[in-house]
Design an enzyme around this catalytic site. Structure first.
Site, PDB file in Angstrom:
ATOM      1  N   GLU A  77     -16.160  15.360  -8.653  1.00 33.30           N
ATOM      2  CA  GLU A  77     -17.040  15.967  -7.648  1.00 33.30           C
ATOM      3  C   GLU A  77     -16.581  15.547  -6.257  1.00 33.30           C
ATOM      4  OE1 GLU A  77     -18.851  18.129  -6.540  1.00 33.30           O
ATOM      5  OE2 GLU A  77     -20.905  17.940  -7.261  1.00 33.30           O
ATOM      6  N   ASP A  78     -16.819  16.388  -5.266  1.00 30.71           N
ATOM      7  CA  ASP A  78     -16.418  16.035  -3.899  1.00 30.71           C
ATOM      8  C   ASP A  78     -17.321  14.958  -3.303  1.00 30.71           C
ATOM      9  OD1 ASP A  78     -18.590  17.756  -3.790  1.00 30.71           O
ATOM     10  OD2 ASP A  78     -17.774  19.086  -2.270  1.00 30.71           O
TER      11      ASP A  78
ATOM     12  N   ASP B 284     -24.657  13.541  -2.964  1.00 33.31           N
ATOM     13  CA  ASP B 284     -25.613  13.496  -1.868  1.00 33.31           C
ATOM     14  C   ASP B 284     -26.969  13.093  -2.463  1.00 33.31           C
ATOM     15  OD1 ASP B 284     -26.416  14.034   0.811  1.00 33.31           O
ATOM     16  OD2 ASP B 284     -26.951  16.078   0.316  1.00 33.31           O
TER      17      ASP B 284
ATOM     18  N   GLY C  77     -27.776  13.705  -5.488  1.00 33.67           N
ATOM     19  CA  GLY C  77     -27.475  13.371  -6.879  1.00 33.67           C
ATOM     20  C   GLY C  77     -28.066  14.376  -7.856  1.00 33.67           C
TER      21      GLY C  77
ATOM     22  N   PHE D  10     -22.857  15.173   8.358  1.00 28.57           N
ATOM     23  CA  PHE D  10     -22.310  16.321   7.635  1.00 28.57           C
ATOM     24  C   PHE D  10     -20.795  16.222   7.604  1.00 28.57           C
ATOM     25  CE2 PHE D  10     -21.360  20.423   6.043  1.00 28.57           C
ATOM     26  CZ  PHE D  10     -22.380  20.597   5.127  1.00 28.57           C
TER      27      PHE D  10
ATOM     28  N   ARG E 153     -12.508  23.674   4.676  1.00 27.68           N
ATOM     29  CA  ARG E 153     -12.074  23.076   3.399  1.00 27.68           C
ATOM     30  C   ARG E 153     -10.602  22.662   3.462  1.00 27.68           C
ATOM     31  NH1 ARG E 153     -16.020  24.012  -0.556  1.00 27.68           N
ATOM     32  NH2 ARG E 153     -17.140  25.967  -0.406  1.00 27.68           N
TER      33      ARG E 153
HETATM   34  P1  IMP Z   1     -26.466  16.992  -4.349  1.00 27.38           P
HETATM   35  O1  IMP Z   1     -27.040  17.706  -5.516  1.00 27.38           O
HETATM   36  O2  IMP Z   1     -27.465  16.879  -3.217  1.00 27.38           O
HETATM   37  O3  IMP Z   1     -25.859  15.649  -4.667  1.00 27.38           O
HETATM   38  O4  IMP Z   1     -25.399  17.986  -3.768  1.00 27.38           O
HETATM   39  C1  IMP Z   1     -24.068  17.783  -3.850  1.00 27.38           C
HETATM   40  C2  IMP Z   1     -23.306  18.971  -3.304  1.00 27.38           C
HETATM   41  O5  IMP Z   1     -23.767  19.373  -1.994  1.00 27.38           O
HETATM   42  C3  IMP Z   1     -21.881  18.532  -3.110  1.00 27.38           C
HETATM   43  O6  IMP Z   1     -21.128  18.763  -4.276  1.00 27.38           O
HETATM   44  C4  IMP Z   1     -21.428  19.348  -1.940  1.00 27.38           C
HETATM   45  O7  IMP Z   1     -20.913  20.578  -2.400  1.00 27.38           O
HETATM   46  C5  IMP Z   1     -22.677  19.571  -1.125  1.00 27.38           C
HETATM   47  N1  IMP Z   1     -22.748  18.600  -0.009  1.00 27.38           N
HETATM   48  C6  IMP Z   1     -23.570  17.532   0.098  1.00 27.38           C
HETATM   49  N2  IMP Z   1     -23.365  16.855   1.247  1.00 27.38           N
HETATM   50  C7  IMP Z   1     -22.366  17.509   1.890  1.00 27.38           C
HETATM   51  C8  IMP Z   1     -21.664  17.268   3.147  1.00 27.38           C
HETATM   52  O8  IMP Z   1     -21.915  16.334   3.918  1.00 27.38           O
HETATM   53  N3  IMP Z   1     -20.677  18.163   3.435  1.00 27.38           N
HETATM   54  C9  IMP Z   1     -20.346  19.200   2.636  1.00 27.38           C
HETATM   55  N4  IMP Z   1     -20.963  19.451   1.465  1.00 27.38           N
HETATM   56  C10 IMP Z   1     -21.960  18.609   1.097  1.00 27.38           C
HETATM   57 MG    MG Z   2     -19.709  20.061  -4.732  1.00 29.31          MG
END
Ligand code: IMP
Ligand code: MG
Length: 173
Positions: free
Chosen positions: A95-96, A99, A101, A148, A161
């Site tokens: 995963e990138d 955030d 989770g 961000f 990207r």
């Molecule tokens: P989560 O379910 O909130 O953990 O969302 C994770 C997904 O939101 C990541 O896989 C990203 O694609 C996107 N995301 C969360 N924070 C950022 C950020 O700071 N920049 C770009 N994408 C983000």
């Molecule tokens: Mg992602």
């Protein structure tokens, strides 16, 4: 839009090699199924798998968060699924960024129901200040502040990207 470098390219590549070494050590003698979560992980995953020293199969999933908005809702829709069975296999989810989770939590739950031998998570970035659900991340590249983040696969409205470094948007609010 002003973007400031947070992690330069050389530092990312060095860390990705370290992660690949750790993964290769942990899975010596096994065949690993690497599952990239699209789109954000594609740059990270391509560097990661090229530094692994174990046989690896690459798969991708694309998930969409229900409910719209910028916050992930925790309910995910599968837009692209794996092209193989995972029963009895060793999985590494790539995963990138983690955030809240919520996305990974749902994905892990979904994949566990298909009875793999194991599931580990490898995330390039961890934004722990935003976490809503506890989730174990087995391999983490860098911890990042609550800003961000863009570049090296991560986007802001599908832009940036392609940047080879990781940056923060200065005027994102
Ligand atoms: P989560 O379910 O909130 O953990 O969302 C994770 C997904 O939101 C990541 O896989 C990203 O694609 C996107 N995301 C969360 N924070 C950022 C950020 O700071 N920049 C770009 N994408 C983000
Ligand atoms: Mg992602």
């Amino acid at each position: 839009m002003k973007i400031t470098t947070l992690i330069p390219e050389e530092e990312i590549l060095k860390r990705v090699k370290e992660l690949a070494c750790a993964v290769s050590d942990d899975y010596t003698g096994k065949e690993l199924l690497v599952v990239g979560v699209l789109k954000g992980s594609f740059v990270f995953m391509s560097d990661l798998v090229r530094s692994l020293s174990i046989p690896t199969r690459c798969e991708f999933m694309k998930l969409a968060s229900y409910g719209g908005g910028r916050e992930s809702s925790g309910k995910v829709r599968v837009d692209l699924d794996l092209s193989c069975e995972i029963k009895g296999k060793s999985l590494l989810i790539v995963e990138d960024i983690v955030d809240t989770g919520l996305t990974l939590n749902e994905l892990k739950r979904l994949l566990l129901s298909r009875q793999p031998e194991s599931i580990a998570i490898c995330a390039l970035l961890d934004k722990p200040s935003r976490r809503k659900v506890e989730i174990e991340i087995d391999y983490v590249g860098f911890e990042v502040p609550d800003r961000f983040i863009v570049g090296y696969g991560l986007d802001w409205d599908e832009q940036y990207r392609y940047l080879p470094y990781i940056g923060v948007i200065e005027d994102a609010g």
